[in-house]
Design a protein around this motif. Structure first.
Motif, PDB file in Angstrom:
ATOM      1  N   ALA A 190       0.914  -1.255   0.031  1.00  0.00           N
ATOM      2  CA  ALA A 190       0.156  -0.114  -0.101  1.00  0.00           C
ATOM      3  C   ALA A 190       0.924   1.412  -0.013  1.00  0.00           C
ATOM      4  O   ALA A 190       1.912   1.339   0.730  1.00  0.00           O
ATOM      5  CB  ALA A 190      -0.984  -0.014   1.249  1.00  0.00           C
ATOM      6  N   ALA A 191       0.295   2.463  -0.522  1.00  0.00           N
ATOM      7  CA  ALA A 191       1.013   3.794  -0.575  1.00  0.00           C
ATOM      8  C   ALA A 191       1.113   4.154   0.675  1.00  0.00           C
ATOM      9  O   ALA A 191       0.036   4.090   1.335  1.00  0.00           O
ATOM     10  CB  ALA A 191       0.496   4.350  -1.780  1.00  0.00           C
ATOM     11  N   LYS A 192       2.023   4.839   1.164  1.00  0.00           N
ATOM     12  CA  LYS A 192       2.292   5.422   2.489  1.00  0.00           C
ATOM     13  C   LYS A 192       1.556   6.804   2.466  1.00  0.00           C
ATOM     14  O   LYS A 192       1.024   7.309   3.419  1.00  0.00           O
ATOM     15  CB  LYS A 192       3.791   5.744   2.593  1.00  0.00           C
ATOM     16  CG  LYS A 192       4.547   4.289   2.905  1.00  0.00           C
ATOM     17  CD  LYS A 192       4.022   3.328   3.720  1.00  0.00           C
ATOM     18  CE  LYS A 192       4.834   1.964   3.613  1.00  0.00           C
ATOM     19  NZ  LYS A 192       4.493   1.003   4.410  1.00  0.00           N
ATOM     20  N   VAL A 193       1.450   7.568   1.174  1.00  0.00           N
ATOM     21  CA  VAL A 193       0.684   8.649   1.116  1.00  0.00           C
ATOM     22  C   VAL A 193      -0.562   8.263  -0.128  1.00  0.00           C
ATOM     23  O   VAL A 193      -0.283   7.753  -1.080  1.00  0.00           O
ATOM     24  CB  VAL A 193       1.299   9.801   0.583  1.00  0.00           C
ATOM     25  CG1 VAL A 193       0.505  11.016   0.218  1.00  0.00           C
ATOM     26  CG2 VAL A 193       2.439  10.038   1.367  1.00  0.00           C
ATOM     27  N   GLN A 194      -1.736   8.489   0.544  1.00  0.00           N
ATOM     28  CA  GLN A 194      -2.761   7.868  -0.235  1.00  0.00           C
ATOM     29  C   GLN A 194      -3.053   8.755  -1.492  1.00  0.00           C
ATOM     30  O   GLN A 194      -2.691   9.915  -1.534  1.00  0.00           O
ATOM     31  CB  GLN A 194      -4.106   8.178   0.645  1.00  0.00           C
ATOM     32  CG  GLN A 194      -5.383   7.242  -0.212  1.00  0.00           C
ATOM     33  CD  GLN A 194      -6.661   7.270   0.905  1.00  0.00           C
ATOM     34  OE1 GLN A 194      -6.697   8.059   1.879  1.00  0.00           O
ATOM     35  NE2 GLN A 194      -7.463   6.337   0.611  1.00  0.00           N
ATOM     36  N   VAL A 195      -3.431   8.043  -2.580  1.00  0.00           N
ATOM     37  CA  VAL A 195      -3.462   8.568  -4.005  1.00  0.00           C
ATOM     38  C   VAL A 195      -4.816   8.500  -4.202  1.00  0.00           C
ATOM     39  O   VAL A 195      -5.603   7.499  -4.192  1.00  0.00           O
ATOM     40  CB  VAL A 195      -2.609   8.023  -4.980  1.00  0.00           C
ATOM     41  CG1 VAL A 195      -2.857   8.416  -6.233  1.00  0.00           C
ATOM     42  CG2 VAL A 195      -1.018   7.995  -4.583  1.00  0.00           C
ATOM     43  N   TYR A 196      -5.423   9.402  -5.090  1.00  0.00           N
ATOM     44  CA  TYR A 196      -6.845   9.548  -5.444  1.00  0.00           C
ATOM     45  C   TYR A 196      -6.771   9.001  -7.040  1.00  0.00           C
ATOM     46  O   TYR A 196      -6.388   9.495  -7.742  1.00  0.00           O
ATOM     47  CB  TYR A 196      -7.535  10.838  -5.516  1.00  0.00           C
ATOM     48  CG  TYR A 196      -8.891  11.284  -5.790  1.00  0.00           C
ATOM     49  CD1 TYR A 196      -9.621  10.734  -4.656  1.00  0.00           C
ATOM     50  CD2 TYR A 196      -9.412  11.290  -7.280  1.00  0.00           C
ATOM     51  CE1 TYR A 196     -11.013  10.891  -4.842  1.00  0.00           C
ATOM     52  CE2 TYR A 196     -10.629  11.420  -7.286  1.00  0.00           C
ATOM     53  CZ  TYR A 196     -11.598  11.168  -6.385  1.00  0.00           C
ATOM     54  OH  TYR A 196     -12.896  11.211  -6.514  1.00  0.00           O
TER      55      TYR A 196
END
Length: 336
Positions: A197-203
């Motif tokens: 999972a990405a550490k910084v959420q991506v839209y």
């Protein structure tokens, strides 16, 4: 089959020299440099970009085994590389690498001596010097090997904003094939697993639904992206995605890719870079002899004299003396 393949595909001779030189038997991943064979892009929101190649250079220095040492280690401890890395991190000796890029303007790509999407070619440092952009440190071992390692899914298509693929045809295949293999192996939502999972959420509302989805799944947002898409109550901190910023292909790449990428005619120019590498290998005392010995140890198992002669001819295109020395060493090994 190995040597028959390479005689029929001589464009891989550069990598063969890497493989059979000392560089092909590193003492540890800690003492190993890494390079992106592929060409990537740094992009801006307005769609402009630069071509790049990535270099990751160890701070621990380069250390290699000889063929004999590597064979011995492989027999005694097949997990040697994993153990070496694990123990180094465990004792706080965190391995570090400097991360560099070479940068090329699209205008330079068209007139460059070699096709920039050709994985068998490198960009000379004198023309495109290394620029350091960061440092990578490995400072933690897996807590649970299955959860952290067996479920890990790596793909060149996993990119952060500002980073994109190019028209490199092998890269284009991998952008599709790697995540496809991960979906088959781990499930369609493998990127939601903590290890991926990405550490910084991506839209990214067009990547949603499927088995084992356990978050809010973008709520009621539309499942497509266009220039008018705005943050919603479900993800107020997110920004809309600009189609221009995520576009993989530009008109420049379309022209370069379709016109010059898919060529396979081999010329003497394809042996210029391998010849330069052979000279570099020659700067280290005994390195050329070890490389020839490594090749001969493999080639002596080829029963066909014609195929062996074809291999000698292949290496002679890199350097005449290399071909002669290889023939002498191989035939002597066969007789012994």
């Amino acid at each position: 089959m190995f040597w028959d393949f390479h005689v029929g595909n001589p464009e891989g001779i550069h990598e063969l020299l890497h493989l059979f030189s000392d560089r092909g038997t590193p003492q540890s991943v800690r003492f190993l440099n890494s390079y992106s064979g592929h060409t990537y892009k740094f992009t801006k929101e307005d769609g402009s970009f630069k071509y790049i190649k990535i270099h990751i250079k160890t701070q621990q220095g380069i250390k290699n085994f000889t063929r004999e040492e590597a064979t011995k280690i492989a027999g005694e401890n097949p997990d040697y590389m994993i153990q070496d890395m694990f123990e180094a991190i465990e004792r706080g000796d965190y391995p570090k690498w400097n991360v560099y890029v070479q940068v090329m303007d699209p205008s330079e790509a068209v007139n460059f001596r070699w096709n920039i999407f050709d994985m068998t070619k490198v960009w000379p440092h004198k023309d495109f010097p290394l620029r350091q952009i960061g440092q990578m440190t490995l400072n933690r071992n897996p807590g649970n090997y299955f959860a952290d390692i067996e479920q890990a899914a790596f793909s060149p298509s996993t990119m952060v904003p500002g980073f994109a693929g190019s028209a490199d045809p092998v890269l284009q295949a991998r952008l599709f094939a790697y995540p496809e293999a991960a979906r088959y192996r781990l499930g369609v939502n493998y990127q939601m697993l903590p290890t991926n999972a990405a550490k910084v959420q991506v839209y990214c509302p067009f990547e949603r639904d499927g088995k084992m989805r356990f978050d809010s799944n973008y709520g009621g947002d539309p499942n497509y992206v266009n220039s008018s898409l705005q943050p919603t109550k479900f993800y107020p901190e997110m920004k809309g995605i600009s189609p221009k910023s995520i576009s993989l292909h530009t008109e420049h790449e379309k022209w370069v890719g379709e016109v010059i990428t898919y060529t396979s005619h081999i010329t003497d120019d394809d042996f210029v870079q391998p010849a330069a590498l052979w000279e570099v290998i020659g700067r280290d005392s005994g390195h050329q002899d070890r490389t020839i010995g490594n090749i001969a140890a493999s080639l002596k198992g080829v029963e066909s004299a014609k195929l062996r002669n074809d291999v000698y001819a292949l290496f002679s295109r890199v350097d005449q003396d290399l071909g002669k020395r290889l023939q002498k060493a191989t035939e002597a090994a066969i007789k012994s």
